[in-house]
Design a protein around this motif. Structure first.
Motif, PDB file in Angstrom:
ATOM      1  N   UNK A  61       0.739  -1.196   0.036  1.00 13.40           N
ATOM      2  CA  UNK A  61       0.106   0.104   0.155  1.00 13.40           C
ATOM      3  C   UNK A  61       0.643   1.312  -0.008  1.00 13.40           C
ATOM      4  N   UNK A  62       2.102   1.299   0.769  1.00 10.85           N
ATOM      5  CA  UNK A  62       2.990   2.179   0.858  1.00 10.85           C
ATOM      6  C   UNK A  62       3.392   2.653  -0.600  1.00 10.85           C
ATOM      7  N   UNK A  63       3.508   1.639  -1.494  1.00  9.20           N
ATOM      8  CA  UNK A  63       4.391   1.886  -2.835  1.00  9.20           C
ATOM      9  C   UNK A  63       3.252   2.158  -3.942  1.00  9.20           C
ATOM     10  N   UNK A  64       1.871   1.653  -3.609  1.00 11.60           N
ATOM     11  CA  UNK A  64       1.220   1.670  -4.704  1.00 11.60           C
ATOM     12  C   UNK A  64       0.662   3.245  -5.266  1.00 11.60           C
ATOM     13  N   UNK A  65       0.441   3.197  -6.266  1.00 13.98           N
ATOM     14  CA  UNK A  65       0.071   4.599  -6.793  1.00 13.98           C
ATOM     15  C   UNK A  65      -0.988   4.523  -7.999  1.00 13.98           C
ATOM     16  N   UNK A  66      -1.838   5.391  -7.980  1.00 14.78           N
ATOM     17  CA  UNK A  66      -2.826   5.263  -9.268  1.00 14.78           C
ATOM     18  C   UNK A  66      -2.907   6.423  -9.981  1.00 14.78           C
ATOM     19  N   UNK A  67      -2.612   6.507 -11.291  1.00 14.07           N
ATOM     20  CA  UNK A  67      -2.741   7.523 -12.235  1.00 14.07           C
ATOM     21  C   UNK A  67      -3.761   7.525 -13.091  1.00 14.07           C
ATOM     22  N   UNK A  68      -4.541   8.700 -13.373  1.00 15.21           N
ATOM     23  CA  UNK A  68      -5.593   8.728 -14.166  1.00 15.21           C
ATOM     24  C   UNK A  68      -5.295   9.948 -15.072  1.00 15.21           C
ATOM     25  N   UNK A  69      -5.351   9.747 -16.551  1.00 15.87           N
ATOM     26  CA  UNK A  69      -4.770  10.824 -17.593  1.00 15.87           C
ATOM     27  C   UNK A  69      -5.466  10.549 -18.796  1.00 15.87           C
ATOM     28  N   UNK A  70      -5.026  11.277 -19.581  1.00 16.64           N
ATOM     29  CA  UNK A  70      -5.581  11.247 -21.024  1.00 16.64           C
ATOM     30  C   UNK A  70      -6.676  12.259 -21.382  1.00 16.64           C
ATOM     31  N   UNK A  71      -7.792  11.714 -21.881  1.00 20.95           N
ATOM     32  CA  UNK A  71      -8.872  12.551 -22.210  1.00 20.95           C
ATOM     33  C   UNK A  71      -9.817  13.079 -21.107  1.00 20.95           C
ATOM     34  N   UNK A  72      -8.950  13.597 -19.884  1.00 24.20           N
ATOM     35  CA  UNK A  72      -9.816  14.089 -18.854  1.00 24.20           C
ATOM     36  C   UNK A  72      -9.514  15.571 -18.597  1.00 24.20           C
TER      37      UNK A  72
END
Length: 220
Positions: A61-72
């Motif tokens: 959990x400490x290393x986890x990341x979520x990237x949301x990108x593109x046509x937003x």
């Protein structure tokens, strides 16, 4: 000053209104008669078989990341703490795997995709979503499938943190499609204006994956 007419009109609200008129995503045990709940060619199991590409990434959990990108309109880079600070939702839904097993009544908790869409605000020209996993896996979805009312980014199953072998810390869950569309070990969500078939889709699997239509392979 408050607008008594509700939130401003947007592509997302217009799309949801259209999907409601068309009755989209009325699938699974909630709306199907019991005799139609199991898709054709499937058999029930009480277990949860483990399927992957042979690589099971161990992401804390400490290393986890979520990237949301593109046509937003709003690019997102969330840590675990930021992800968990978002609205949390619980759903009960069925799993249907393309390898012919199904499992009923799975209890999920996580971030509903509808809440993610509110956070990132897809652009008017966004039509598809590509999911990228920590093991290099990818899969693709039309935006309307990603936005299904019972779809979510799950971090818990049956009241416990999602186990590594089943895609923890976070996986996508889209119950109305075969489960290869529900990417494990989710790392990045990319909004696209054009479709981009993923790992299995370019290797002969169906591009959509509707279990009730038996859309298993590209010729189905």
């Amino acid at each position: 000053m408050t607008d008594d007419n509700g939130p401003p009109d947007s592509k997302l609200t217009r799309s949801k209104q259209r999907w409601a008129r068309e009755g989209k995503f009325l699938t699974g045990k909630v709306t199907r008669p019991e005799e139609q709940r199991l898709p054709p060619g499937q058999h029930l199991t009480a277990d949860w078989p483990v399927l992957d590409l042979g690589l099971m990434p161990n992401i804390s959990q400490e290393r986890w990341r979520l990237d949301v990108y593109g046509a937003v309109e709003q690019t997102i880079y969330w840590t675990w703490q930021q992800f968990m600070a978002q609205p949390q939702t619980q759903f009960v839904s069925d799993i249907h795997c393309v390898t012919t097993w199904s499992r009923y009544d799975n209890q999920w908790e996580g971030l509903a995709t509808s809440d993610l869409l509110t956070a990132c605000q897809p652009r008017e020209d966004a039509r598809f979503v590509a999911l990228h996993s920590y093991d290099g896996y990818t899969t693709n979805l039309p935006l309307e499938d990603f936005a299904a009312e019972d779809a979510l980014l799950a971090h818990s199953w049956s009241g416990k943190p999602l186990e590594q072998e089943h895609g923890g810390p976070v996986r996508l869950v889209v119950p109305h499609l075969y489960f290869w569309k529900s990417a494990k070990w989710l790392q990045r969500i990319e909004f696209l204006t054009e479709d981009a078939p993923g790992f299995w889709e370019v290797r002969g699997y169906h591009n959509h994956g509707d279990p009730w239509a038996e859309q298993r392979y590209s010729g189905d």
